[in-house]
Motif scaffolding. Structure first.
Motif, PDB file in Angstrom:
ATOM      1  N   GLY A   1      12.969 -42.117  56.152  1.00 28.00           N
ATOM      2  CA  GLY A   1      11.817 -43.297  56.322  1.00 28.00           C
ATOM      3  C   GLY A   1      10.435 -42.443  56.286  1.00 28.00           C
ATOM      4  N   SER A   2      10.208 -41.331  56.220  1.00 29.68           N
ATOM      5  CA  SER A   2       8.507 -40.841  56.385  1.00 29.68           C
ATOM      6  C   SER A   2       8.342 -40.758  54.817  1.00 29.68           C
ATOM      7  N   PRO A   3       6.953 -40.782  54.545  1.00 33.12           N
ATOM      8  CA  PRO A   3       6.554 -40.913  53.323  1.00 33.12           C
ATOM      9  C   PRO A   3       6.495 -39.740  52.674  1.00 33.12           C
ATOM     10  N   THR A   4       6.408 -39.557  51.380  1.00 33.07           N
ATOM     11  CA  THR A   4       6.128 -38.343  50.724  1.00 33.07           C
ATOM     12  C   THR A   4       4.804 -38.393  49.972  1.00 33.07           C
ATOM     13  N   TRP A   5       4.141 -37.488  50.379  1.00 33.09           N
ATOM     14  CA  TRP A   5       2.776 -37.276  49.701  1.00 33.09           C
ATOM     15  C   TRP A   5       2.591 -35.961  48.919  1.00 33.09           C
ATOM     16  N   ILE A   6       1.835 -35.791  47.958  1.00 34.07           N
ATOM     17  CA  ILE A   6       1.732 -34.654  47.348  1.00 34.07           C
ATOM     18  C   ILE A   6      -0.094 -34.418  46.913  1.00 34.07           C
ATOM     19  N   VAL A   7      -0.446 -33.195  46.799  1.00 33.09           N
ATOM     20  CA  VAL A   7      -1.768 -33.168  46.322  1.00 33.09           C
ATOM     21  C   VAL A   7      -2.014 -32.684  44.815  1.00 33.09           C
ATOM     22  N   ILE A   8      -2.874 -33.333  44.115  1.00 31.00           N
ATOM     23  CA  ILE A   8      -3.095 -32.942  42.589  1.00 31.00           C
ATOM     24  C   ILE A   8      -4.293 -32.802  42.349  1.00 31.00           C
ATOM     25  N   ARG A   9      -4.897 -31.737  41.998  1.00 33.42           N
ATOM     26  CA  ARG A   9      -6.538 -31.656  41.800  1.00 33.42           C
ATOM     27  C   ARG A   9      -7.368 -32.200  42.778  1.00 33.42           C
ATOM     28  N   ASP A  10      -7.054 -31.897  44.138  1.00 32.03           N
ATOM     29  CA  ASP A  10      -7.723 -32.457  45.333  1.00 32.03           C
ATOM     30  C   ASP A  10      -7.660 -33.907  45.641  1.00 32.03           C
ATOM     31  N   ALA A  11      -6.963 -34.653  44.901  1.00 34.75           N
ATOM     32  CA  ALA A  11      -6.521 -35.911  45.144  1.00 34.75           C
ATOM     33  C   ALA A  11      -5.209 -36.123  46.047  1.00 34.75           C
ATOM     34  N   VAL A  12      -5.105 -37.004  47.087  1.00 39.17           N
ATOM     35  CA  VAL A  12      -3.775 -37.384  47.842  1.00 39.17           C
ATOM     36  C   VAL A  12      -2.907 -38.430  47.216  1.00 39.17           C
ATOM     37  N   TYR A  13      -1.803 -38.234  46.850  1.00 33.18           N
ATOM     38  CA  TYR A  13      -0.818 -39.328  46.229  1.00 33.18           C
ATOM     39  C   TYR A  13       0.257 -39.586  47.036  1.00 33.18           C
ATOM     40  N   ASP A  14       0.545 -41.022  47.246  1.00 32.53           N
ATOM     41  CA  ASP A  14       2.019 -41.200  47.967  1.00 32.53           C
ATOM     42  C   ASP A  14       2.833 -41.542  46.964  1.00 32.53           C
ATOM     43  N   VAL A  15       3.832 -40.746  46.748  1.00 27.25           N
ATOM     44  CA  VAL A  15       4.636 -40.820  45.641  1.00 27.25           C
ATOM     45  C   VAL A  15       6.025 -41.228  46.019  1.00 27.25           C
ATOM     46  N   THR A  16       6.336 -41.690  47.334  1.00 22.55           N
ATOM     47  CA  THR A  16       7.475 -42.127  48.011  1.00 22.55           C
ATOM     48  C   THR A  16       8.227 -43.253  47.104  1.00 22.55           C
ATOM     49  N   GLN A  17       7.563 -44.269  46.766  1.00 24.44           N
ATOM     50  CA  GLN A  17       8.483 -45.389  45.852  1.00 24.44           C
ATOM     51  C   GLN A  17       8.630 -44.727  44.714  1.00 24.44           C
ATOM     52  N   TYR A  18       7.946 -43.775  43.922  1.00 17.96           N
ATOM     53  CA  TYR A  18       8.149 -43.503  42.718  1.00 17.96           C
ATOM     54  C   TYR A  18       9.208 -42.355  42.531  1.00 17.96           C
ATOM     55  N   MET A  19       9.572 -41.816  43.402  1.00 17.43           N
ATOM     56  CA  MET A  19      10.348 -40.511  43.440  1.00 17.43           C
ATOM     57  C   MET A  19      11.395 -40.796  42.511  1.00 17.43           C
ATOM     58  N   GLU A  20      12.234 -41.948  42.710  1.00 16.27           N
ATOM     59  CA  GLU A  20      13.670 -42.011  42.024  1.00 16.27           C
ATOM     60  C   GLU A  20      13.217 -42.366  40.576  1.00 16.27           C
ATOM     61  N   ASP A  21      12.036 -42.947  40.317  1.00 20.73           N
ATOM     62  CA  ASP A  21      11.730 -43.250  38.743  1.00 20.73           C
ATOM     63  C   ASP A  21      11.268 -41.958  38.179  1.00 20.73           C
ATOM     64  N   HIS A  22      10.878 -41.093  38.723  1.00 20.86           N
ATOM     65  CA  HIS A  22      10.302 -40.113  37.871  1.00 20.86           C
ATOM     66  C   HIS A  22      11.248 -39.282  36.985  1.00 20.86           C
ATOM     67  N   PRO A  23      10.836 -39.422  35.403  1.00 20.37           N
ATOM     68  CA  PRO A  23      11.678 -38.895  34.529  1.00 20.37           C
ATOM     69  C   PRO A  23      12.330 -37.714  34.817  1.00 20.37           C
ATOM     70  N   GLY A  24      11.738 -36.636  35.583  1.00 20.61           N
ATOM     71  CA  GLY A  24      12.505 -35.708  35.659  1.00 20.61           C
ATOM     72  C   GLY A  24      13.175 -35.384  36.859  1.00 20.61           C
ATOM     73  N   GLY A  25      13.294 -36.274  37.696  1.00 22.04           N
ATOM     74  CA  GLY A  25      14.188 -36.375  38.958  1.00 22.04           C
ATOM     75  C   GLY A  25      13.365 -36.443  40.119  1.00 22.04           C
ATOM     76  N   SER A  26      13.738 -36.894  41.323  1.00 17.33           N
ATOM     77  CA  SER A  26      13.027 -36.679  42.348  1.00 17.33           C
ATOM     78  C   SER A  26      12.765 -35.160  42.944  1.00 17.33           C
ATOM     79  N   GLU A  27      13.829 -34.345  42.684  1.00 17.39           N
ATOM     80  CA  GLU A  27      13.890 -33.190  43.177  1.00 17.39           C
ATOM     81  C   GLU A  27      12.504 -32.511  42.767  1.00 17.39           C
ATOM     82  N   LEU A  28      12.146 -32.601  41.752  1.00 17.35           N
ATOM     83  CA  LEU A  28      10.806 -31.857  41.070  1.00 17.35           C
ATOM     84  C   LEU A  28       9.636 -32.297  42.104  1.00 17.35           C
ATOM     85  N   ILE A  29       9.538 -33.470  42.369  1.00 20.62           N
ATOM     86  CA  ILE A  29       8.550 -34.058  43.412  1.00 20.62           C
ATOM     87  C   ILE A  29       8.771 -33.491  44.677  1.00 20.62           C
TER      88      ILE A  29
END
Length: 127
Positions: A22-50
């Protein structure tokens, strides 16, 4: 002020690594912070990459892999903030130490072409 982005430290981002249920999944790309929690399962490369970069800065791998304009537009919709200035500077220093390895590495023309083809294939697969 509406539309203003929150500032987060790398430590705050690290707490949002998606490891607890239930905890969110955030990543940093180029100093910007993204909440990718809802997107992980839709990622074309699979959620493992995220998941590999959850709670951390994944800029180098994100850039190395190559992403389409559509992927970049989607990423903007997931942005929740930016890194605080002090952590942005740390990130730049950390990534700057990664760079010289590539500059020092001398590739033959054939190896360079092979490397470019490999990146091009990855880009095509990811979209």
């Amino acid at each position: 002020m509406p539309g203003e982005l929150m500032e987060y430290t790398l430590a705050e981002v690290a707490l949002r690594n998606g490891k607890q249920a239930g905890s969110p999944t955030w990543i940093v790309i180029r100093d910007a912070v993204y909440d990718v929690t809802q997107y992980m399962e839709d990622h074309p490369g699979g959620s493992e990459l995220i998941s590999e970069w959850a709670g951390r800065d994944g800029t180098k791998d994100f850039d190395d892999f190559g992403h389409s304009a559509d992927a970049m537009r989607l990423l903007k919709t997931l942005q929740v903030g930016v890194l605080v200035a002090s952590d942005q500077a740390k990130n730049r220093k950390k990534h700057a130490t990664d760079g010289p390895k590539e500059l020092v590495e001398e590739l033959s023309p054939e190896e360079l072409m092979k490397k470019r083809r490999s990146k091009r294939r990855m880009f095509i697969l990811c979209g």
